[in-house]
Write an enzyme that holds these catalytic residues in place. Structure first.
Site, PDB file in Angstrom:
ATOM      1  N   LYS A  33       6.931  53.217 -18.531  1.00  0.00           N
ATOM      2  CA  LYS A  33       7.523  54.294 -17.933  1.00  0.00           C
ATOM      3  C   LYS A  33       8.811  54.633 -18.960  1.00  0.00           C
ATOM      4  CE  LYS A  33       5.658  55.357 -15.643  1.00  0.00           C
ATOM      5  NZ  LYS A  33       4.257  55.400 -14.950  1.00  0.00           N
TER       6      LYS A  33
ATOM      7  N   LYS B 100      -1.289  65.059 -18.577  1.00  0.00           N
ATOM      8  CA  LYS B 100      -1.360  64.304 -17.100  1.00  0.00           C
ATOM      9  C   LYS B 100      -2.758  63.540 -17.052  1.00  0.00           C
ATOM     10  CE  LYS B 100      -0.035  63.066 -12.818  1.00  0.00           C
ATOM     11  NZ  LYS B 100       0.575  61.863 -13.314  1.00  0.00           N
TER      12      LYS B 100
ATOM     13  N   GLU C  67       4.592  47.676 -16.851  1.00  0.00           N
ATOM     14  CA  GLU C  67       4.787  49.317 -16.364  1.00  0.00           C
ATOM     15  C   GLU C  67       6.026  49.802 -16.705  1.00  0.00           C
ATOM     16  OE1 GLU C  67       2.901  51.789 -15.415  1.00  0.00           O
ATOM     17  OE2 GLU C  67       4.373  52.789 -13.895  1.00  0.00           O
TER      18      GLU C  67
ATOM     19  N   ARG D  85      -2.644  69.182 -17.946  1.00  0.00           N
ATOM     20  CA  ARG D  85      -3.564  68.744 -19.031  1.00  0.00           C
ATOM     21  C   ARG D  85      -3.197  69.025 -20.398  1.00  0.00           C
ATOM     22  NH1 ARG D  85      -8.256  68.361 -15.897  1.00  0.00           N
ATOM     23  NH2 ARG D  85      -9.601  68.098 -17.779  1.00  0.00           N
TER      24      ARG D  85
ATOM     25  N   GLU E  88       7.532  56.267 -22.370  1.00  0.00           N
ATOM     26  CA  GLU E  88       6.938  57.719 -22.373  1.00  0.00           C
ATOM     27  C   GLU E  88       7.674  58.895 -21.812  1.00  0.00           C
ATOM     28  OE1 GLU E  88       3.834  58.458 -19.496  1.00  0.00           O
ATOM     29  OE2 GLU E  88       4.842  56.973 -17.937  1.00  0.00           O
TER      30      GLU E  88
ATOM     31  N   ASN F 139     -12.251  72.442 -23.763  1.00  0.00           N
ATOM     32  CA  ASN F 139     -11.617  71.070 -23.568  1.00  0.00           C
ATOM     33  C   ASN F 139     -12.534  69.845 -24.031  1.00  0.00           C
ATOM     34  OD1 ASN F 139     -10.302  68.757 -22.172  1.00  0.00           O
ATOM     35  ND2 ASN F 139     -11.380  69.367 -20.343  1.00  0.00           N
ATOM     36  N   GLY F 140     -11.804  68.827 -24.880  1.00  0.00           N
ATOM     37  CA  GLY F 140     -12.866  67.698 -25.142  1.00  0.00           C
ATOM     38  C   GLY F 140     -12.902  67.816 -26.543  1.00  0.00           C
TER      39      GLY F 140
ATOM     40  N   CYS G 249      -6.821  69.475 -22.270  1.00  0.00           N
ATOM     41  CA  CYS G 249      -6.806  70.814 -22.076  1.00  0.00           C
ATOM     42  C   CYS G 249      -7.113  71.319 -21.003  1.00  0.00           C
ATOM     43  CB  CYS G 249      -7.361  71.398 -23.105  1.00  0.00           C
ATOM     44  SG  CYS G 249      -7.070  70.928 -25.031  1.00  0.00           S
TER      45      CYS G 249
ATOM     46  N   TRP H 241      -3.867  70.484 -25.467  1.00  0.00           N
ATOM     47  CA  TRP H 241      -3.313  69.331 -25.794  1.00  0.00           C
ATOM     48  C   TRP H 241      -3.833  68.890 -27.106  1.00  0.00           C
ATOM     49  CZ3 TRP H 241      -5.190  64.276 -26.708  1.00  0.00           C
ATOM     50  CH2 TRP H 241      -4.168  63.287 -26.784  1.00  0.00           C
TER      51      TRP H 241
ATOM     52  N   HIS I 117       7.236  32.429 -27.780  1.00  0.00           N
ATOM     53  CA  HIS I 117       6.130  32.487 -28.894  1.00  0.00           C
ATOM     54  C   HIS I 117       6.254  33.658 -29.796  1.00  0.00           C
ATOM     55  CE1 HIS I 117       4.215  29.255 -26.722  1.00  0.00           C
ATOM     56  NE2 HIS I 117       4.432  29.874 -25.652  1.00  0.00           N
TER      57      HIS I 117
HETATM   58  C1  F6R Z   1       1.853  56.683 -17.363  1.00  0.00           C
HETATM   59  C2  F6R Z   1       0.682  57.302 -16.962  1.00  0.00           C
HETATM   60  C3  F6R Z   1      -0.687  57.084 -17.516  1.00  0.00           C
HETATM   61  C4  F6R Z   1      -1.989  57.169 -16.584  1.00  0.00           C
HETATM   62  C5  F6R Z   1      -3.325  57.064 -17.209  1.00  0.00           C
HETATM   63  C6  F6R Z   1      -4.380  56.854 -16.544  1.00  0.00           C
HETATM   64  O1  F6R Z   1       2.817  57.035 -16.481  1.00  0.00           O
HETATM   65  O2  F6R Z   1       0.456  58.216 -15.971  1.00  0.00           O
HETATM   66  O3  F6R Z   1      -0.613  55.892 -18.394  1.00  0.00           O
HETATM   67  O4  F6R Z   1      -1.794  56.208 -15.647  1.00  0.00           O
HETATM   68  O5  F6R Z   1      -3.485  58.125 -18.159  1.00  0.00           O
HETATM   69  O6  F6R Z   1      -4.741  58.214 -15.787  1.00  0.00           O
HETATM   70  P1  F6R Z   1      -5.287  58.331 -14.303  1.00  0.00           P
HETATM   71  O7  F6R Z   1      -4.798  57.200 -13.662  1.00  0.00           O
HETATM   72  O8  F6R Z   1      -5.648  59.604 -14.288  1.00  0.00           O
HETATM   73  O9  F6R Z   1      -6.761  57.782 -14.906  1.00  0.00           O
END
Ligand code: F6R
Length: 608
Positions: free
Chosen positions: A484, A603, A480, A27, A487, A98-99, A2, A74, A503
């Site tokens: 990607k 984010k 990764e 956020r 998500e 926020n929290g 948030c 969020w 396995h």
């Molecule tokens: C995936 C992504 C998330 C962040 C994770 C950590 O594309 O962006 O998995 O990598 O939430 O976020 P930070 O790097 O801000 O601690």
């Protein structure tokens, strides 16, 4: 998560609050809301969905007032609808949060027992009622806030606006970030300094447990113990402009394409190009020679960067590396040795679990080195040493350029550690440095595969499940790649260590499951190819990401082979990140998904 913002100003604030919220939409973007004081009365507008819905609402029903608060949500407690959108109000105040208030259920029962009527399902509303209740008992707003905060368990940043008090805005933080901005006859509150960048570059960061009492011209800080406190103000350089998409359709595309440039900028910070050696400006707090162990903690994509770095630190510096996702590490009571180093990796520098891991490790005597993209973030400020990634603001929710910059920094640090510990001689260091220096140009080459990837994306968009395989440092890249893709396209995807396939996961293989194999021609290439054969033998449709040598040697039928430039395998993860990101991006775009703001994500993840 948030985003919260507050302005106590001398001219109408609603437009500026919306402007600040735009910068905080990373956020969360489930719902938004704003409240101002008009003739001393609280008025609010809220809307489900992204900020543009609130903007449309404000066009229909404008909001005056020179003091106000705003929120982009969020959802944690309660569905993302208008009723649960912040600000939450009582007849005395409006609050944005926020929290997470962990003991909200118990507090809510108590307040309802005392006659409070709740409108929403949120945890935040208990804060509004607690403060109101304390004010009804005769406390003034500051005393009421100070009294009730110790009753809240969990993490929060709050901004509170009071009915009839055009001269007062209160902010408070514990666990979640909050910054105060100083303007000309105006003061601001924001989840981060970037949100306040159009208004001011003079910022005061609040400490844990601080309460900020703002008027148009003054800031008073009360610390956790209830004493008056001073916090330094600093001029920060966030750049007052909103990051722009330029000619790109999405921030994610722009950020993918920026990588050769930002990786070059980042490596220039850590490499003395003339001498062919690595530097670590600001790394005086880290003595590599004395280390018994490195612990790496991070979340999501940043965790995968750490997983790649484990291979590098162990190989170049012969230091044992333990790595865990922060949400697990922080609760498992891990024993930490004396002379240990914890490396935390984070783009935002605000991820709650990563920050909690940092604090646990620091309290247990570890030196903390953070690899962060936001140098003013909580993680950066609480570390003994910072190794900045110079990726610039990353706006797309899916991390791309921050990831490759994290890898670049971690690679340089592993070389540093190896040299300091006498495990790398000058010739080997020189070779590793020159491999690193070749990366930006090779990334430009890798980018040329984009038209093929775009065609491939059409095929992938039909899949229900996709598997990614890799060995060695390509294993974290497989993880990764899967993260990607899922998500932003919402296609189910899993990454596996190639050798682990037999396995269990091999049971999933049939002609409907594309299998993406990440395999530069390195020392484990042949092993990976054997695993690929096992997939092919079961009708699996393979997409191979390799180099020219690998393509020639593979000898397995694929539906596509993406040929990467020849790259020293030791830095292959940094270059191979690009096709992995482009596959996810183009698949999601082809499917019409919102790649910059995928559903349910945010984010900066400031809740546990
Ligand atoms: C995936 C992504 C998330 C962040 C994770 C950590 O594309 O962006 O998995 O990598 O939430 O976020 P930070 O790097 O801000 O601690």
């Amino acid at each position: 998560m948030c985003g919260i913002v507050g302005i106590i100003g001398n001219r109408v604030v609603s437009g500026r609050i919306v402007d600040a919220l735009k910068r905080l939409e990373y956020r969360g973007y489930d719902s938004t809301g704003i409240a101002t004081l008009i003739d001393g009365r609280i008025e609010r507008r809220r809307a489900e969905g992204k900020l543009r819905s609130l903007e449309a609402r404000l066009e229909r029903e404008p909001l005056d007032g020179v003091i106000g608060i705003g929120h982009t949500r969020w959802a944690t407690h309660g569905r993302p609808n208008e009723t649960n959108a912040h600000p939450h109000v009582t007849d005395r105040l409006a609050v944005v949060h926020n929290g997470i208030i962990e003991n909200f259920r118990q507090l809510r029962d108590e307040l309802e027992g005392a006659g409070a009527r709740f409108e929403s399902d949120t945890d935040t509303e208990v804060v509004a009622h607690l403060i109101s209740h304390a004010m009804s008992a005769g406390l003034d707003p500051v005393a009421a806030v100070t009294t009730i905060l110790p009753r809240l368990r969990g993490a929060f940043a709050l901004a509170i606006l009071f009915q009839g008090r055009g001269d007062l805005l209160i902010g408070a933080r514990r666990g979640s970030p909050l910054a105060v901005g100083h303007g000309e006859g105006e003061m601001f509150l924001g989840s981060d300094a970037l949100a306040l960048a159009p208004f001011t570059d003079m910022i005061t960061y609040l400490d844990e447990g601080d309460i900020a009492v703002l008027s148009q011209t003054s800031l008073r800080i009360i610390d956790e113990a209830g004493s008056e406190a001073e916090r330094p103000s600093q001029q920060i350089q966030t750049g007052a402009f909103m990051a722009e998409k330029g000619n790109f359709r999405h921030f994610m595309a722009k950020e993918i394409h920026e990588q050769p440039e930002v990786v070059a900028r980042t490596l220039a910070h850590y490499v003395d190009m003339a001498e062919g050696v690595t530097n670590f400006p600001g790394g005086e707090g880290v003595d590599w020679t004395k280390l018994s162990r490195i612990t790496i903690s991070a979340c999501g994509t940043a965790f995968y960067a750490g997983l790649v770095a484990k291979y590098w630190f162990e190989r170049f510096a012969r230091i044992p590396v333990e790595i865990d996702v922060a949400s697990e590490f922080r609760y498992r009571d891990a024993p930490l040795e004396e002379n240990g180093l914890m490396i935390v990796v984070s783009q935002s520098g605000e991820t709650a679990d990563t920050l909690a891991s940092l604090r646990y490790a620091r309290d247990n005597g570890q030196t903390i080195l953070s690899v962060v993209n936001v140098p003013t973030s909580s993680i950066a400020r609480e570390s003994h040493a910072i190794a900045p990634t110079l990726a610039g603001p990353e706006i797309g929710v899916a991390s791309t350029k921050a990831f490759t910059c994290q890898l670049t920094v971690l690679f340089a640090l592993a070389i540093q550690a190896g040299r300091a510990r006498g495990k790398l001689d000058a010739a080997r260091e020189g070779a590793l440095v020159s491999a690193l220096m070749s990366v930006p140009a090779l990334m430009n080459e890798a980018m040329k595969r984009e038209p093929e990837i775009e065609r491939l994306a059409r095929e992938l968009s039909k899949a229900r499940d996709v598997l990614y395989l890799g060995r060695g440092t390509s294993y974290p890249m497989a993880l990764e790649g899967a993260l990607k893709l899922k998500e932003i396209s919402y296609i189910h995807a899993e990454g596996y260590a190639a050798g682990e396939l037999k396995h269990g996961p091999i049971a999933l293989i049939d002609e409907s499951v594309p299998v993406i194999v990440v395999a530069p021609h390195d020392e484990v290439f042949e092993k990976t190819i054997s695993n690929m054969q096992e997939v092919a033998a079961r009708g699996g449709r393979i997409i191979l990401i390799t180099d020219a040598k690998g393509a020639a040697a593979a000898g397995v039928e694929t539906i596509a082979t993406l040929v990467m430039p020849d790259v020293d395998p030791v830095v292959a993860p940094i270059v191979y990140a690009l096709p992995i990101q482009m596959i996810a991006y183009h698949t999601a775009v082809f499917m019409g998904k919102d790649v910059d703001q995928p559903r349910n994500l945010a984010k900066s993840v400031t809740v546990e």
